[in-house]
Scaffold this motif. Sequence first.
Motif, PDB file in Angstrom:
ATOM      1  N   ILE A  41       0.837  -1.205   0.000  1.00 41.43           N
ATOM      2  CA  ILE A  41       0.000   0.000   0.000  1.00 41.43           C
ATOM      3  C   ILE A  41       0.872   1.255   0.000  1.00 41.43           C
ATOM      4  O   ILE A  41       0.558   2.249  -0.667  1.00 41.43           O
ATOM      5  CB  ILE A  41      -0.946  -0.016   1.212  1.00 41.43           C
ATOM      6  N   GLU A  42       1.977   1.202   0.711  1.00 46.55           N
ATOM      7  CA  GLU A  42       2.885   2.355   0.735  1.00 46.55           C
ATOM      8  C   GLU A  42       3.422   2.659  -0.654  1.00 46.55           C
ATOM      9  O   GLU A  42       3.501   3.823  -1.063  1.00 46.55           O
ATOM     10  CB  GLU A  42       4.045   2.075   1.694  1.00 46.55           C
ATOM     11  N   GLN A  43       3.790   1.607  -1.415  1.00 46.24           N
ATOM     12  CA  GLN A  43       4.301   1.825  -2.765  1.00 46.24           C
ATOM     13  C   GLN A  43       3.214   2.311  -3.714  1.00 46.24           C
ATOM     14  O   GLN A  43       3.502   3.022  -4.679  1.00 46.24           O
ATOM     15  CB  GLN A  43       4.944   0.538  -3.295  1.00 46.24           C
ATOM     16  N   ALA A  44       1.978   1.926  -3.458  1.00 42.01           N
ATOM     17  CA  ALA A  44       0.871   2.451  -4.252  1.00 42.01           C
ATOM     18  C   ALA A  44       0.577   3.901  -3.882  1.00 42.01           C
ATOM     19  O   ALA A  44       0.113   4.683  -4.715  1.00 42.01           O
ATOM     20  CB  ALA A  44      -0.381   1.598  -4.041  1.00 42.01           C
ATOM     21  N   HIS A  45       0.875   4.264  -2.653  1.00 36.68           N
ATOM     22  CA  HIS A  45       0.584   5.608  -2.145  1.00 36.68           C
ATOM     23  C   HIS A  45       1.722   6.575  -2.477  1.00 36.68           C
ATOM     24  O   HIS A  45       1.484   7.668  -3.003  1.00 36.68           O
ATOM     25  CB  HIS A  45       0.376   5.530  -0.635  1.00 36.68           C
ATOM     26  N   THR A  46       2.954   6.168  -2.176  1.00 36.38           N
ATOM     27  CA  THR A  46       4.136   6.990  -2.437  1.00 36.38           C
ATOM     28  C   THR A  46       5.238   6.075  -2.958  1.00 36.38           C
ATOM     29  O   THR A  46       5.918   5.416  -2.179  1.00 36.38           O
ATOM     30  CB  THR A  46       4.609   7.716  -1.159  1.00 36.38           C
ATOM     31  N   PHE A  47       5.430   6.044  -4.258  1.00 36.81           N
ATOM     32  CA  PHE A  47       6.345   5.079  -4.875  1.00 36.81           C
ATOM     33  C   PHE A  47       7.796   5.457  -4.587  1.00 36.81           C
ATOM     34  O   PHE A  47       8.199   6.612  -4.724  1.00 36.81           O
ATOM     35  CB  PHE A  47       6.116   5.044  -6.389  1.00 36.81           C
ATOM     36  N   THR A  48       8.576   4.445  -4.181  1.00 37.73           N
ATOM     37  CA  THR A  48      10.016   4.644  -3.999  1.00 37.73           C
ATOM     38  C   THR A  48      10.820   3.569  -4.728  1.00 37.73           C
ATOM     39  O   THR A  48      11.600   3.860  -5.622  1.00 37.73           O
ATOM     40  CB  THR A  48      10.393   4.644  -2.510  1.00 37.73           C
ATOM     41  N   HIS A  49      10.585   2.309  -4.359  1.00 40.53           N
ATOM     42  CA  HIS A  49      11.406   1.235  -4.915  1.00 40.53           C
ATOM     43  C   HIS A  49      10.586   0.099  -5.508  1.00 40.53           C
ATOM     44  O   HIS A  49      11.151  -0.873  -6.017  1.00 40.53           O
ATOM     45  CB  HIS A  49      12.335   0.666  -3.843  1.00 40.53           C
ATOM     46  N   GLY A  50       9.276   0.163  -5.420  1.00 44.73           N
ATOM     47  CA  GLY A  50       8.452  -0.906  -5.979  1.00 44.73           C
ATOM     48  C   GLY A  50       8.268  -2.067  -5.019  1.00 44.73           C
ATOM     49  O   GLY A  50       8.644  -2.010  -3.846  1.00 44.73           O
ATOM     50  N   VAL A  51       7.676  -3.139  -5.519  1.00 46.31           N
ATOM     51  CA  VAL A  51       7.380  -4.332  -4.726  1.00 46.31           C
ATOM     52  C   VAL A  51       8.323  -5.445  -5.162  1.00 46.31           C
ATOM     53  O   VAL A  51       8.390  -5.768  -6.347  1.00 46.31           O
ATOM     54  CB  VAL A  51       5.913  -4.781  -4.921  1.00 46.31           C
ATOM     55  N   PRO A  52       9.068  -6.050  -4.256  1.00 48.65           N
ATOM     56  CA  PRO A  52      10.065  -7.059  -4.643  1.00 48.65           C
ATOM     57  C   PRO A  52       9.435  -8.319  -5.214  1.00 48.65           C
ATOM     58  O   PRO A  52       8.357  -8.747  -4.781  1.00 48.65           O
ATOM     59  CB  PRO A  52      10.800  -7.356  -3.327  1.00 48.65           C
ATOM     60  N   THR A  53      10.118  -8.910  -6.166  1.00 48.99           N
ATOM     61  CA  THR A  53       9.636 -10.137  -6.801  1.00 48.99           C
ATOM     62  C   THR A  53       9.534 -11.279  -5.805  1.00 48.99           C
ATOM     63  O   THR A  53       8.607 -12.099  -5.867  1.00 48.99           O
ATOM     64  CB  THR A  53      10.569 -10.535  -7.956  1.00 48.99           C
ATOM     65  N   ARG A  54      10.463 -11.343  -4.873  1.00 50.97           N
ATOM     66  CA  ARG A  54      10.486 -12.455  -3.922  1.00 50.97           C
ATOM     67  C   ARG A  54       9.271 -12.463  -2.993  1.00 50.97           C
ATOM     68  O   ARG A  54       8.987 -13.472  -2.350  1.00 50.97           O
ATOM     69  CB  ARG A  54      11.765 -12.406  -3.095  1.00 50.97           C
ATOM     70  N   MET A  55       8.552 -11.352  -2.911  1.00 48.28           N
ATOM     71  CA  MET A  55       7.421 -11.286  -1.999  1.00 48.28           C
ATOM     72  C   MET A  55       6.369 -12.329  -2.334  1.00 48.28           C
ATOM     73  O   MET A  55       5.786 -12.955  -1.427  1.00 48.28           O
ATOM     74  CB  MET A  55       6.798  -9.894  -2.008  1.00 48.28           C
ATOM     75  N   ALA A  56       6.075 -12.532  -3.623  1.00 49.96           N
ATOM     76  CA  ALA A  56       5.008 -13.457  -4.022  1.00 49.96           C
ATOM     77  C   ALA A  56       5.267 -14.889  -3.552  1.00 49.96           C
ATOM     78  O   ALA A  56       4.432 -15.480  -2.857  1.00 49.96           O
ATOM     79  CB  ALA A  56       4.784 -13.405  -5.535  1.00 49.96           C
ATOM     80  N   PRO A  57       6.419 -15.501  -3.919  1.00 53.44           N
ATOM     81  CA  PRO A  57       6.623 -16.880  -3.457  1.00 53.44           C
ATOM     82  C   PRO A  57       6.776 -17.001  -1.951  1.00 53.44           C
ATOM     83  O   PRO A  57       6.348 -18.002  -1.360  1.00 53.44           O
ATOM     84  CB  PRO A  57       7.910 -17.305  -4.182  1.00 53.44           C
ATOM     85  N   MET A  58       7.346 -15.980  -1.314  1.00 55.49           N
ATOM     86  CA  MET A  58       7.552 -16.079   0.130  1.00 55.49           C
ATOM     87  C   MET A  58       6.235 -16.007   0.884  1.00 55.49           C
ATOM     88  O   MET A  58       5.990 -16.798   1.807  1.00 55.49           O
ATOM     89  CB  MET A  58       8.503 -14.978   0.596  1.00 55.49           C
ATOM     90  N   VAL A  59       5.353 -15.096   0.497  1.00 53.78           N
ATOM     91  CA  VAL A  59       4.088 -14.986   1.221  1.00 53.78           C
ATOM     92  C   VAL A  59       3.172 -16.151   0.874  1.00 53.78           C
ATOM     93  O   VAL A  59       2.380 -16.601   1.711  1.00 53.78           O
ATOM     94  CB  VAL A  59       3.412 -13.627   0.931  1.00 53.78           C
ATOM     95  N   PHE A  60       3.280 -16.677  -0.340  1.00 55.79           N
ATOM     96  CA  PHE A  60       2.512 -17.872  -0.712  1.00 55.79           C
ATOM     97  C   PHE A  60       2.899 -19.033   0.192  1.00 55.79           C
ATOM     98  O   PHE A  60       2.045 -19.650   0.852  1.00 55.79           O
ATOM     99  CB  PHE A  60       2.777 -18.209  -2.179  1.00 55.79           C
ATOM    100  N   GLY A  61       4.195 -19.319   0.236  1.00 60.42           N
ATOM    101  CA  GLY A  61       4.653 -20.443   1.044  1.00 60.42           C
ATOM    102  C   GLY A  61       4.431 -20.235   2.533  1.00 60.42           C
ATOM    103  O   GLY A  61       3.999 -21.153   3.239  1.00 60.42           O
ATOM    104  N   GLY A  62       4.706 -19.023   3.019  1.00 65.29           N
ATOM    105  CA  GLY A  62       4.537 -18.764   4.435  1.00 65.29           C
ATOM    106  C   GLY A  62       3.088 -18.850   4.887  1.00 65.29           C
ATOM    107  O   GLY A  62       2.787 -19.386   5.957  1.00 65.29           O
ATOM    108  N   SER A  63       2.166 -18.339   4.060  1.00 65.76           N
ATOM    109  CA  SER A  63       0.748 -18.393   4.421  1.00 65.76           C
ATOM    110  C   SER A  63       0.209 -19.813   4.384  1.00 65.76           C
ATOM    111  O   SER A  63      -0.537 -20.227   5.277  1.00 65.76           O
ATOM    112  CB  SER A  63      -0.069 -17.502   3.467  1.00 65.76           C
TER     113      SER A  63
END
Length: 384
Positions: free
Chosen positions: A71-93
Motif C-alpha cells: 500500500i505504501e508503494q501504491a501511495h508513495t512510490f520509492t522502490h516498488g514491490v520485490p519479486t520475492r514477496m510473491a513466493p515467500m508470502v505464498f509459502g509462508g501463508s
Amino acid sequence: MSRVRVALFSAIGGALTGLICWAFLRSLDWVTDTRVAHGWIVWFLPLVGLAVAVIYHYFGGRAKGGTPGVIEQAHTFTHGVPTRMAPMVFGGSVAGHLFGASVGREGAALQMAGSVTDSAARAARLSPSERQILIAASLAGGWGAVYGVPFTGIMFTLQVTRHHRWRALVPAIISAAAGRAVVYALGYDFFRPPVAGPHWTLWLPIAFCVAGIAVGLMARVFVGLLMLLKRRMALALRWPPARTFVGGVATLALMVLVGRDYLGLSGPLVTQSFAGDHIHWWVPLLKMVFTIVALGTGFVGGEVAPLFVMGATLGATLAPGLGTPQPLMAAVGSATVFASAASVALTGIVLTVEQFGWQMLIPALIVGLVARVVAGRPGLYIAQ
C-alpha cells in the motif's frame, strides 16, 4: 501510449494475480482439509513458524514490509514491490494455515498481486509513475481474485490511494475484472450464504446502531491489542523468529484450553453464524485472541478473513438480544469489523452489498458508518 501500456499491464497483472490466487485458494482448501484430517500436525506450529520467520528474517529483504508495504508503494512510490514477496508470502501463508495459525488470506493475495504486477512492469521497463499506478491497481486485482469481489477491490484501491485515486480507477477496474475472471475460469467458486433483506420496523435502525457500536469497539480493541503485542514482543525478544516460535507455543496453549475451532480460517464458525446456530458470546472474543497472537508474533497471512469470522460471530451473538434475524446481523457484521479496523468504511459497504445483495445496502450503511466512528484512527494499514 502510457495509458495503453498501463491498461495492458493491468490486464496482465490481473491475470497473473488470478492464476496465483487460484493456486493459493486450492492450496488453502487442501491444507485445511489435511489439518482437520490429521489433528496431530498442529503440534509442529511453533517449529514451522520459527522456520518461516527465519527465512523472512534473513532472506526477506523488503518483502518483510507485507501488505502495508505494498500500500505504501501504491501511495508513495520509492522502490516498488520485490519479486520475492510473491513466493515467500505464498509459502509462508500456506504453511501457517496447514499447521493452524489464525491468519487470513487477503494479505497474501494483495502482496502476491503487487509483486507479480510490479515484476512484470519492471521487466518491461515501465516508468516509476506507471509502476505506481499498476501497484495501486493490483490491490483491486487481489481482492477480485481471492474473494471474487472486484467492486470491493476497486473501492479499496480508491480509498487507500487518495493522492492519485482517479488515475488508478480504470487500471483497477481492469485488474479486478481480470483477476476474478481467471479464478472463475479455472473452476473456483465462492460460497455466498443467502441472506434475506430486513423487514423494517421502528426498532431495526436502532438495533443496527447498537450493532455498529459493538462492531466498532471490537475493531478498535483488535487494532489496539495487535499493535500493543507487536511492540511488546519487539522489546521482549530482539530476534524476530523467536517471537513467532513463542506465538506458536501460545496458540497451542490456547488450543488446549478452548479447542480447535479458532485455528486457521475457522470457516465452520461463519457457516454456523449464517445457519442460525447458537453462537456463544465468547466465540468472537476467542477468535480475536487467536488472531492477535498469530499476527502479533509474526505469522504470515492477512487480517481480513479472521475479522470476517469475528464480525459474523459477533453479529450472530447480538441478534437474539436485539430481536433481529441472525443471518442478517452476521452478514452486516462480517464485513464491517474489517472495514472499521482498516478505516475503509466504504469498502465494507460495497463488500456487504457485493456478497449479499442490494437489500443489504441500508443496513451496511448504518452499521458501517457507526462502527467507523467508534473505531477511530489509526487503522490496520498505517501507510494509507
